[in-house]
Design an enzyme around this catalytic site. Structure first.
Site, PDB file in Angstrom:
ATOM      1  N   GLN A 268       0.835  -1.193   0.000  1.00  0.00           N
ATOM      2  CA  GLN A 268       0.000   0.000   0.000  1.00  0.00           C
ATOM      3  C   GLN A 268       0.874   1.248   0.000  1.00  0.00           C
ATOM      4  OE1 GLN A 268      -2.905   1.566  -0.971  1.00  0.00           O
ATOM      5  NE2 GLN A 268      -3.579  -0.370  -0.107  1.00  0.00           N
ATOM      6  N   HIS A 271       2.401   3.027  -3.198  1.00  0.00           N
ATOM      7  CA  HIS A 271       1.604   3.787  -4.167  1.00  0.00           C
ATOM      8  C   HIS A 271       2.031   5.249  -4.209  1.00  0.00           C
ATOM      9  CE1 HIS A 271      -1.276   1.188  -6.039  1.00  0.00           C
ATOM     10  NE2 HIS A 271      -1.584   0.625  -4.898  1.00  0.00           N
ATOM     11  N   GLU A 336     -10.503   1.451   3.110  1.00  0.00           N
ATOM     12  CA  GLU A 336     -10.669   1.041   1.714  1.00  0.00           C
ATOM     13  C   GLU A 336     -10.370  -0.464   1.586  1.00  0.00           C
ATOM     14  OE1 GLU A 336      -7.652   2.662  -0.801  1.00  0.00           O
ATOM     15  OE2 GLU A 336      -8.723   2.195  -2.665  1.00  0.00           O
ATOM     16  N   HIS A 337      -9.192  -0.879   2.050  1.00  0.00           N
ATOM     17  CA  HIS A 337      -8.805  -2.295   2.064  1.00  0.00           C
ATOM     18  C   HIS A 337      -8.653  -2.742   3.509  1.00  0.00           C
ATOM     19  CE1 HIS A 337      -6.909  -0.533  -1.635  1.00  0.00           C
ATOM     20  NE2 HIS A 337      -7.456  -1.597  -2.197  1.00  0.00           N
ATOM     21  N   ASP A 370      -6.054  -6.564  -6.000  1.00  0.00           N
ATOM     22  CA  ASP A 370      -5.762  -5.424  -6.864  1.00  0.00           C
ATOM     23  C   ASP A 370      -5.747  -5.826  -8.331  1.00  0.00           C
ATOM     24  OD1 ASP A 370      -5.512  -3.690  -4.763  1.00  0.00           O
ATOM     25  OD2 ASP A 370      -3.325  -3.807  -4.656  1.00  0.00           O
ATOM     26  N   HIS A 429     -52.444  19.145  -7.976  1.00  0.00           N
ATOM     27  CA  HIS A 429     -52.171  17.727  -7.718  1.00  0.00           C
ATOM     28  C   HIS A 429     -53.464  17.020  -7.311  1.00  0.00           C
ATOM     29  CE1 HIS A 429     -47.974  18.980  -7.622  1.00  0.00           C
ATOM     30  NE2 HIS A 429     -47.586  17.719  -7.500  1.00  0.00           N
TER      31      HIS A 429
END
Lengths: 440, 440
Positions: A268, A271, A336-337, A370, A429
C-alpha cells in the site's frame, strides 16, 4: 537507516485523538488548479475540438509540432488488438486471466439486479426497470502512473452492464503510448480510444465536441486537474467517487508470517507518499516482529523511498486489547482495504460493518485483489466506505420506476392523493387525482 | 388573459435547437450564498452547538428571545406521536395508507439486493456483502414548503434499509411547527427530530457537535443555502442528488380526456415558476383541445399565477410525427416524470430508455405517484435520469467486497498478480503475492 514507524497502544490516554489525527486527510484545493480547470472547461464547451487540440498539443508536448486535428488523436481499434498480440506471452496470459476473472465476478453482480414488478389486486402494476447507460467515458492516466489493471477494472463493469459505447481517453505525453494499457483496452471491450487527457479530455467527454459525442458518465482516476474537472462537470454527467489516498488496514491475530504482513503494508505504502498503511494486533511481541521484518525488507524494495515516507508520515502499528476491539476500531476507520489476517477470519469479518473490500485469511493479500481475484479494485477511500460501495456494474446502470395505475386503482389511490395534496396546498395535484375518480 | 403556451412542431426547421434551449437550465451559483454557507459550516465545525444555537436563533426568529440551548431544540418522540393522533381522521388515514404503500414498494427493493458469494474449485470464496448505513440525516424544509409526503419518501427507505438512527432536522421559523410533518415522521420511523435548519443543520449533521452525532449521509430537499451546504460536506458524508426544478413530460396519443392532461401539466407547473411541463403528441387537433382545457381550467386554480409563469416560460405543447418519434424525443429529454398517456402504453414504454419514473396509461397521473402509489417521488431531474436513479433503499445501503483466497488459490492467482504488478512497476505488490507462493 531504521524506519521509525509510529507505534500506538489503544489503552493509552488520548489514543482516539491520536488515531483521528493520523487518519485525518484534508484534501487541499489549489486555487491555481481550480482556475485553470474552469477556464479549460469553458473553452472546450465553447470552442470544441479547436480547444481540445490546442490544450493537447501544449500540455502533452506531442512530437512533430503536435497533432493537426482531433481526428488523428483517435486510435484505430486494430491498434489495440495489435498491442495485445505484441505483448510478451506471460504478460498477455496474466492480463487475460485477470480480465476473465473480473468479468465473471461482475456478471454475478449484474445477475443480482434484474428489476421487478408486481401486480396488485385491482390490476395496478408497480415496478422498477434496470437499464444500462448509453455511453460512458473512462479516464486513464498517461505516463508513469498508467495502469492496465485500472483499465480492466473501470471498463469491464461498463461492458457487463451493457453500455453501448465505452470511450477511453488516455493522454500520450511526448507521444508515448503504453502498450499494456492499449492491450487491456482491447480485452475490456473499449469501443473507442482517444489520446487526449487532462481537463480538456473531461470537458470533451462531458459536453461533446464536433466529433466526440457527449457521454453520460465519466469514471477513472486522474491527477488534480482531472479530479477538479470531474467535480465541475458532475451534474451534466455522472462521475465516480473522487478517490483520496489509498489505504490498507490489517487486523492481525499474530499468526501470519510477519514478513507477509510487512510486505502487505509496503504494497500500500509504495503507491505514494500519502498512502496509509496501519496494522492492529493484540500481540506486542508479534508487532515487534513485524517491525523487524519492515526494517529488514525495506532496503530490498525498489520504491523504498516512497514506502519510507508513507509509513513514517501516515503508517502505524497499533497494539489493541483484543481482536474484538480491533474490529470496533476497523469499523470506525472504514478502510478502503481491510485485511483480516487471522487463523479464523470469519468470526472477525462478521463484526465488520464498514470496509471497501475485506481480505480474509492470511493468503488473501490485497495485491491479489488489486489485480485478478475478480472484485473491483476501485474502492471507497477516506472513510467513505461508511456510505459508499466499490465500483461495480450498478454504477453503469440506473433504475426507472414503473407505475401503471388501473382504473379501479385510481379510484382508491386518487382519494388518498387528493387528501394529502390538499394538506400540502397543492390543489392541481389534488384535482389531477380527482379527475380520474368516476362520479358515483 | 389567455395563456400563451409555446407550441412547437418536431418537423419545423431548428426544432432540436429550440427544444434544447427550452430544456436548458443553468443552475446559477450565488457568490453571496456560497460565502455565507462556507462561513457557517466552518463555524459549526469549530464551535459546535454554540454556533448552531446562534444561527438558529437568528435565522429562524425563535420566539421568547430564542432557545437557551441546542438541547431544547430536540422534539420528544412523544410529540411526534401526539401530532399523528391529533390529525383529522381523513388526513391521518391518507398518511397511513401512503406510508404503508411506500413501505411495501421499498421492501420489494430491499429483497432484490441480498449480496452474494461463490466458491471456486480451489476453495477461494468471492462475494459481496450488503450493509445498511449506521446513521442518516433527513433534511426537511420548514415553513410553507414543508411537505409531509417528502418525510415519508426520504425516511421510509432508510428505515427499510435497516439504518439504526434516522435523524430529522426541520427548522421552525418563528417557532411554528408543521403538525402533518411531525405526524409523518412518527409514521416513517424517524428516531430523533431536531428543530434546526439551514446550513447550520447540515453542518451539525455532517461534522457532529457535543450533542449531535455525525451522520453518514444527508438526504432531503432544501433551499439554496441547504443545497450549497450539502455540496460542500459531500465526501465527509454522502448526499443525495441536488435536485433541479421538477419536470413532467407527457407523451400522449390523443385518446386521453384533454382536461386530465391539462391538469397533469398544471400539477407540475404549480410547484414553482421554474418547473417544466411539456406534452408531445402526434395529433394537432388534440393539442388544440388540450390548449382549450388549459385556458378554461387555469382560472379555477388557486396557484394560477405560478402555473401561468411556469407554462409560459418553460412549458410547451409539441406536435410530433408519430408516437415513435415522441419516444425518441422522450429519451433525449430523460424526464424526471414521464407520463405515457395512451390507450396501449406498454408498446411505447418498451421504447423508453431514460426516465426517472414512467406513468403508464391515462389513469396513472403523476400526482398519484407523488403521494401514495409506493415508488419514491425523489427522482433524478435535469436529464440526470440518463445516469441516475430514484431515491431508494439502495441509497441507504452499501456494498463491501469479500475475498477469501485459499492456499491453493494463492498459488495460481499469485503468479498472475505478480506478473501484472511487475508490469506496472509495483514491486511490493508483486512480492506480497509471491511470498504466499510455496517454493516447489
Amino acid at each position: 537507516m531504521t524506519l521509525q514507524i509510529r507505534k500506538l497502544d489503544s489503552s493509552a490516554a488520548g489514543f482516539k485523538q491520536t488515531l483521528d489525527a493520523l487518519l485525518a486527510f484534508e484534501e487541499s484545493t489549489d486555487d491555481a488548479i481550480e482556475g485553470a480547470v474552469a477556464k479549460i472547461l469553458a473553452d472546450v464547451k465553447k470552442r470544441g475540438n479547436a480547444a481540445v487540440l490546442e490544450y493537447t498539443n501544449r500540455f502533452d508536448r506531442l512530437p512533430n509540432g503536435g497533432a493537426a486535428s482531433v481526428d488523428v488523436l483517435d486510435l484505430p481499434v486494430a491498434e489495440l488488438r495489435a498491442a495485445l498480440d505484441a505483448l510478451p506471452q506471460a504478460q498477455r496470459a496474466a492480463l487475460e486471466v485477470a480480465a476473465e476473472r473480473i468479468r465473471v465476478f461482475h456478471e454475478r453482480q449484474k445477475r443480482e439486479l434484474q428489476g421487478f414488478s408486481y401486480t396488485e389486486a385491482d390490476g395496478t402494476v408497480l415496478g422498477q426497470r434496470i437499464t444500462p447507460l448509453d455511453r460512458v467515458g473512462i479516464y486513464v492516466p498517461g505516463g508513469k502512473a498508467a495502469y492496465p489493471s485500472s483499465v480492466l477494472m473501470n471498463a469491464i463493469p461498463a461492458q457487463v452492464a451493457g453500455v453501448g459505447e465505452i470511450v477511453m481517453v488516455v493522454p500520450t505525453p511526448d507521444g508515448v503510448k503504453n502498450q499494456m494499457v492499449l492491450a487491456a483496452a482491447a480485452l475490456a471491450g473499449v469501443t473507442r480510444v482517444i489520446t487526449i487527457g487532462g481537463a480538456q479530455a473531461v470537458g470533451a467527454l462531458a459536453y461533446g465536441t464536433e466529433t466526440i459525442a457527449a457521454v453520460d458518465k465519466i469514471v477513472g482516476p486522474g491527477n488534480a486537474y482531472v479530479a477538479s474537472a470531474k467535480r465541475r462537470v458532475f451534474g451534466t454527467v455522472g462521475i465516480d467517487m473522487i478517490a483520496g489516498p489509498s489505504e490498507i488496514l490489517i487486523v492481525c491475530d499474530g499468526t501470519t508470517d510477519p514478513d507477509w504482513v510487512a510486505m502487505d503494508l509496503f504494497s500500500q505504502a509504495e503507491h505514494d507518499e500519502l498512502a496509509q498503511a496501519i496494522m492492529l494486533c493484540p500481540d506486542a511481541d508479534y508487532i515487534a516482529r513485524v517491525e523487524e521484518s519492515i526494517n529488514r525488507l525495506l532496503p530490498t524494495m525498489p520504491r523504498q523511498d516512497v514506502i519510507r515516507t508513507s509509513l513514517t508520515d501516515r503508517g502505524a502499528l497499533v497494539k489493541v486489547r483484543d481482536m474484538a476491539e480491533a474490529c470496533a476500531i476497523a469499523n470506525s476507520i472504514a478502510a478502503e482495504h481491510l485485511e483480516i489476517s487471522a487463523a479464523e477470519p470469519q468470526q472477525w469479518a462478521d463484526q465488520i460493518r464498514h470496509a471497501g473490500a475485506m481480505f480474509l485469511g492470511r493468503f488473501s493479500s490485497e495485491s491479489l485483489g488489486d489485480y485478478c481475484c475478480g472484485p473491483n479494485h476501485v474502492l471507497p477511500t477516506s472513510r467513505t466506505a461508511r456510505f459508499s460501495s466499490p465500483l461495480g456494474v450498478y454504477d453503469f446502470q440506473k433504475r426507472s420506476s414503473i407505475l401503471f395505475v388501473s382504473e379501479a386503482g385510481a379510484q382508491t389511490l386518487g382519494k388518498v392523493a387528493a387528501e394529502l395534496a390538499y394538506g400540502e396546498g397543492l390543489q392541481a395535484h389534488a384535482r389531477s387525482a380527482e379527475l380520474r375518480i368516476k362520479a358515483k
